[in-house]
Design a protein around this motif. Structure first.
Motif, short mmCIF file in Angstrom:
data_model
loop_
_atom_site.label_atom_id
_atom_site.label_comp_id
_atom_site.label_asym_id
_atom_site.label_seq_id
_atom_site.Cartn_x
_atom_site.Cartn_y
_atom_site.Cartn_z
N ASP A 158 53.73 35.05 48.71
CA ASP A 158 52.82 35.23 47.58
C ASP A 158 52.49 36.67 47.26
N GLY A 159 53.13 37.62 47.94
CA GLY A 159 52.81 39.03 47.72
C GLY A 159 53.03 39.48 46.28
N THR A 160 54.12 39.04 45.69
CA THR A 160 54.41 39.40 44.30
C THR A 160 53.38 38.80 43.36
N ASP A 161 52.97 37.57 43.64
CA ASP A 161 51.96 36.91 42.82
C ASP A 161 50.65 37.69 42.82
N LEU A 162 50.25 38.20 43.98
CA LEU A 162 49.02 38.98 44.09
C LEU A 162 49.12 40.25 43.24
N ASN A 163 50.24 40.94 43.32
CA ASN A 163 50.41 42.17 42.55
C ASN A 163 50.37 41.91 41.05
N LEU A 164 50.99 40.81 40.62
CA LEU A 164 50.98 40.46 39.20
C LEU A 164 49.56 40.12 38.74
N LYS A 165 48.82 39.40 39.58
CA LYS A 165 47.46 39.01 39.25
C LYS A 165 46.57 40.25 39.12
N ARG A 166 46.71 41.18 40.07
CA ARG A 166 45.93 42.42 40.00
C ARG A 166 46.24 43.19 38.72
N ALA A 167 47.53 43.32 38.41
CA ALA A 167 47.93 44.06 37.22
C ALA A 167 47.39 43.42 35.96
N SER A 168 47.39 42.08 35.92
CA SER A 168 46.89 41.36 34.76
C SER A 168 45.40 41.59 34.55
N ILE A 169 44.63 41.55 35.65
CA ILE A 169 43.19 41.76 35.57
C ILE A 169 42.87 43.18 35.13
N GLU A 170 43.58 44.16 35.70
CA GLU A 170 43.33 45.55 35.33
C GLU A 170 43.68 45.80 33.87
N GLN A 171 44.73 45.15 33.38
CA GLN A 171 45.11 45.32 31.99
C GLN A 171 44.08 44.72 31.05
N LYS A 172 43.54 43.55 31.41
CA LYS A 172 42.57 42.87 30.55
C LYS A 172 41.21 43.57 30.55
N THR A 173 40.81 44.06 31.70
CA THR A 173 39.48 44.66 31.80
C THR A 173 39.48 46.16 31.57
N GLY A 174 40.64 46.79 31.78
CA GLY A 174 40.71 48.24 31.64
C GLY A 174 40.01 48.98 32.75
N LYS A 175 39.72 48.29 33.87
CA LYS A 175 38.99 48.90 34.98
C LYS A 175 39.83 48.85 36.26
N VAL A 176 39.76 49.93 37.03
CA VAL A 176 40.42 50.00 38.33
C VAL A 176 39.38 50.45 39.34
N TYR A 177 39.24 49.74 40.43
CA TYR A 177 38.23 50.06 41.45
C TYR A 177 38.89 50.49 42.75
N GLY A 178 38.21 51.39 43.46
CA GLY A 178 38.69 51.82 44.76
C GLY A 178 37.92 51.12 45.87
N ARG A 179 38.62 50.63 46.87
CA ARG A 179 37.98 49.88 47.94
C ARG A 179 37.09 50.75 48.81
#
Length: 237
Positions: A162-183
Motif C-alpha cells: 500500500d505504499g504507493t497508495d499512501l503517496n497518492l493519497k498524500r499528494a491528492s490532499i496537498e493538491q486539494k488543500t494547498g497546504k503542506v505540514y511538517g511533522r
C-alpha cells in the motif's frame, strides 16, 4: 501540553484494538519501533559531545543499528501515517497535527529518559559506551522483541502493498488543500525556545519526510536553521 496529549491519544487510538485503554499489537509495534529509533538518535546526539571515543561509538552504533532495523522503522512509520491519513481523509490539518503530536511526544519521551540517565551518571563516557554497545551489538534490535516482531513483519508487507497508495493519497490532499505540514514542527518550536528564541515564527523550508528543514525567525530578527531527521532536530551553523 494538554492539546498535544489529546492529539497523541487520538493518533494512537487509530491503532487500538477492542480495548479503549490498550494499544493493539500493531499499535504497540508502531510505537515501540519509533520510540526505540528516536531513543538511539537521542543517545547519539547526547554522547557525541561527551568524548571523542563516545562520538565514534555513537556513529558506529547508529550506522549498524539502522542497517539492521531501518526497514522496520520505515514500515512502522508507514503504518501510523497510513491509518491517520485514511481516518482523517481530506481533513489534512487534523491528520497533520496528530502526526506532529506523536512525533513531538516520542522525542520528548526519549530526551527525558536519556537526560535522566546521563544526569545520574558519575561517568558519562562509560554510560554512553555501554548503552551504545547494546545498540551496536544487537541487544536492542527490534527483531529481538517477540511480542512486536510479527506485527512489524506484517507492516513491512503492508508498506510493500500500500505504499504507493499512501503517496497518492498524500499528494491528492496537498493538491486539494494547498497546504503542506511538517511533522517536526512542535519539536522545532521547542528547540528554538531552548536556544534563546522563544516565540519564534517557524516555517517549513523542505518537506521530504523523514528529512525536514525549518527556518525559525526570532523576535529580535535573528533566525535559526533547523534540520530534522525522523523528528530528531539539530540547529545548523
Amino acid at each position: 501540553m494538554r492539546i498535544f496529549s489529546g492529539l497523541l491519544l487520538a493518533s494512537l487510538a487509530l491503532l487500538q484494538g477492542c480495548s479503549s485503554t490498550q494499544l493493539s499489537p500493531t499499535g504497540e509495534a508502531v510505537y515501540y519501533a519509533l520510540q526505540t529509533d528516536t531513543t538511539l538518535r537521542t543517545w547519539v546526539d547526547s554522547c557525541e559531545d561527551v568524548s571523542a571515543k563516545a562520538k565514534q561509538a555513537a556513529y558506529t552504533a547508529k550506522q549498524n543499528w539502522w542497517q539492521r532495523n531501518g526497514a522496520f522503522v520505515e514500515s512502522a512509520d508507514f503504518g501510523l501515517a497510513y491509518d491517520i491519513i485514511h481516518v482523517t481523509d481530506e481533513r489534512n490539518e487534523t491528520g497533520a497535527r496528530m502526526a506532529m503530536a506523536l512525533t513531538w511526544q516520542v522525542v520528548e519521551t526519549a530526551e527525558a529518559e536519556v537526560q535522566e540517565l546521563l544526569n545520574a551518571s558519575g561517568d558519562k563516557e562509560d554510560l554512553c559506551l555501554r548503552v551504545l554497545s547494546q545498540y551496536n551489538q544487537g541487544e536492542r534490535d527490534l527483531r529481538s522483541q517477540d511480542k512486536v516482531y510479527d506485527s512489524l513483519v506484517n507492516l513491512q508487507r503492508r508498506l510493500q502493498r500500500d505504499g504507493t497508495d499512501l503517496n497518492l493519497k498524500r499528494a491528492s490532499i496537498e493538491q486539494k488543500t494547498g497546504k503542506v505540514y511538517g511533522r517536526s514542527f512542535y519539536v522545532v518550536e521547542k528547540m528554538a525556545k531552548r536556544n534563546g528564541c522563544a516565540g519564534a515564527e517557524v516555517h517549513l523550508l523542505k518537506n521530504a519526510w523523514p528529512h525536514e528543514v525549518y527556518d525559525a525567525r526570532c523576535p529580535d530578527n535573528s533566525y535559526l536553521l533547523v534540520r530534522c531527521e525522523w523528528g530528531n532536530c539539530l540547529v545548523t551553523d
